[in-house]
Design a protein around this motif. Structure first.
Motif, mmCIF file in Angstrom:
data_model
loop_
_atom_site.group_PDB
_atom_site.id
_atom_site.type_symbol
_atom_site.label_atom_id
_atom_site.label_comp_id
_atom_site.label_asym_id
_atom_site.label_seq_id
_atom_site.Cartn_x
_atom_site.Cartn_y
_atom_site.Cartn_z
ATOM 1 N N GLU A 52 62.010 27.562 42.081
ATOM 2 C CA GLU A 52 62.449 28.721 41.291
ATOM 3 C C GLU A 52 61.250 29.234 40.511
ATOM 4 O OE1 GLU A 52 65.314 31.544 39.728
ATOM 5 O OE2 GLU A 52 65.109 30.331 41.535
ATOM 6 N N SER A 54 59.377 31.911 37.650
ATOM 7 C CA SER A 54 59.606 32.686 36.435
ATOM 8 C C SER A 54 58.283 32.928 35.729
ATOM 9 C CB SER A 54 60.563 31.946 35.490
ATOM 10 O OG SER A 54 60.812 32.709 34.320
ATOM 11 N N LYS A 101 67.928 27.565 39.181
ATOM 12 C CA LYS A 101 68.119 29.008 39.030
ATOM 13 C C LYS A 101 67.759 29.432 37.613
ATOM 14 C CE LYS A 101 69.387 33.146 40.290
ATOM 15 N NZ LYS A 101 68.608 33.884 41.324
ATOM 16 N N ALA A 102 66.801 30.360 37.498
ATOM 17 C CA ALA A 102 66.421 30.912 36.201
ATOM 18 C C ALA A 102 67.280 32.143 35.920
ATOM 19 C CB ALA A 102 64.942 31.284 36.190
ATOM 20 N N ASP A 121 66.708 33.477 29.600
ATOM 21 C CA ASP A 121 65.826 32.500 28.977
ATOM 22 C C ASP A 121 66.163 31.064 29.350
ATOM 23 O OD1 ASP A 121 64.441 34.509 27.646
ATOM 24 O OD2 ASP A 121 65.805 34.466 25.933
ATOM 25 N N HIS A 122 67.052 30.876 30.325
ATOM 26 C CA HIS A 122 67.491 29.533 30.658
ATOM 27 C C HIS A 122 67.227 29.193 32.127
ATOM 28 C CE1 HIS A 122 69.789 30.235 26.932
ATOM 29 N NE2 HIS A 122 69.689 28.934 26.780
ATOM 30 N N LEU A 123 66.986 27.922 32.356
ATOM 31 C CA LEU A 123 66.848 27.395 33.701
ATOM 32 C C LEU A 123 68.017 26.461 33.961
ATOM 33 C CD1 LEU A 123 65.027 27.020 36.256
ATOM 34 C CD2 LEU A 123 64.132 24.970 35.123
ATOM 35 N N TYR A 124 68.800 26.763 34.995
ATOM 36 C CA TYR A 124 69.938 25.926 35.351
ATOM 37 C C TYR A 124 69.526 24.964 36.459
ATOM 38 C CZ TYR A 124 72.706 29.067 32.515
ATOM 39 O OH TYR A 124 73.204 29.774 31.456
ATOM 40 N N LEU A 132 63.729 27.920 29.051
ATOM 41 C CA LEU A 132 62.516 28.210 29.800
ATOM 42 C C LEU A 132 61.281 28.223 28.902
ATOM 43 C CD1 LEU A 132 63.566 31.016 32.288
ATOM 44 C CD2 LEU A 132 62.751 28.742 32.871
#
Length: 201
Positions: free
Chosen positions: A133, A135, A177-178, A181-184, A196
């Protein structure tokens, strides 16, 4: 699966297949590898080409001059194919491509010539490198089904910033998955998310 214009590109056990958007259920593909080329695990779009992670052939490049009938123009047989596991994911950011190369490594390619990717460098992985992923110049990569590597690919060669063990929180790393502001992070037993900003910049 990915899409462009009126085309949908699907990964399959026999290779790449192309369908027209809006095709009915069980419709035959408009394009498919005639003799089968082994499992395609992922595909990513560039500006004029489609890049495919093929478990048995490595990195494939298709021209999309005719999006309904892609033309294979280049194959890079990677070390992951030679080690038996094959490539598992591919991601594109501008003129850079990142390839999860099976049991061995993450490899970064230059797409200045979009029809013929050229390697810029590699970073060794764990038992397997299986999901990517991107970013803002940072790549998050599942490795060994247990950890996540954080890699800066914004410079002339990829640099590993760190590695996070995810066994305790989500029992490994299967998908990423970004979003904002978060990465799952999807693991074998749970879904978690991270900030992130803690890993970028």
């Amino acid at each position: 699966m990915t899409e462009s214009g009126a085309s949908i590109f699907a990964a399959s056990e026999r290779g790449l297949a192309t369908f027209a958007k809006g095709s009915p259920d069980a419709a035959a593909p408009l394009f498919a590898e005639a003799n089968g080329t082994g499992t395609v695990r992922s595909a990513a779009l560039g500006e004029s080409h489609l890049y495919v992670a093929s478990a048995s052939r490595g990195l494939e490049t298709y021209s999309l001059a005719d999006p309904l009938s892609p033309a294979l123009v280049d194959v890079v047989t990677t070390a992951g194919v030679q080690s038996d596991d094959g490539t598992s994911d591919v991601a594109v950011d501008g003129d850079l491509l990142l390839l999860a190369d099976g049991r061995l490594r993450l490899e970064v390619f230059d797409l200045t010539n979009p029809a013929k990717p050229s390697s810029l460098g590699v970073i060794a992985g764990g038992d397997s490198v299986n999901a990517i992923e991107l970013s803002n110049g940072t790549a998050f990569v599942c490795v060994g089904n247990a950890a996540m590597m954080v890699i800066d690919y914004s410079g002339p060669s990829p640099t590993k910033l760190g590695e996070i063990n995810l066994n305790a929180s989500v029992s490994g790393c299967i998908g990423l998955k970004a979003v904002g502001d978060h990465l799952y992070v999807a693991g074998a037993r749970a879904l978690d998310f991270d900030d992130l900003g803690a890993h970028i910049g």
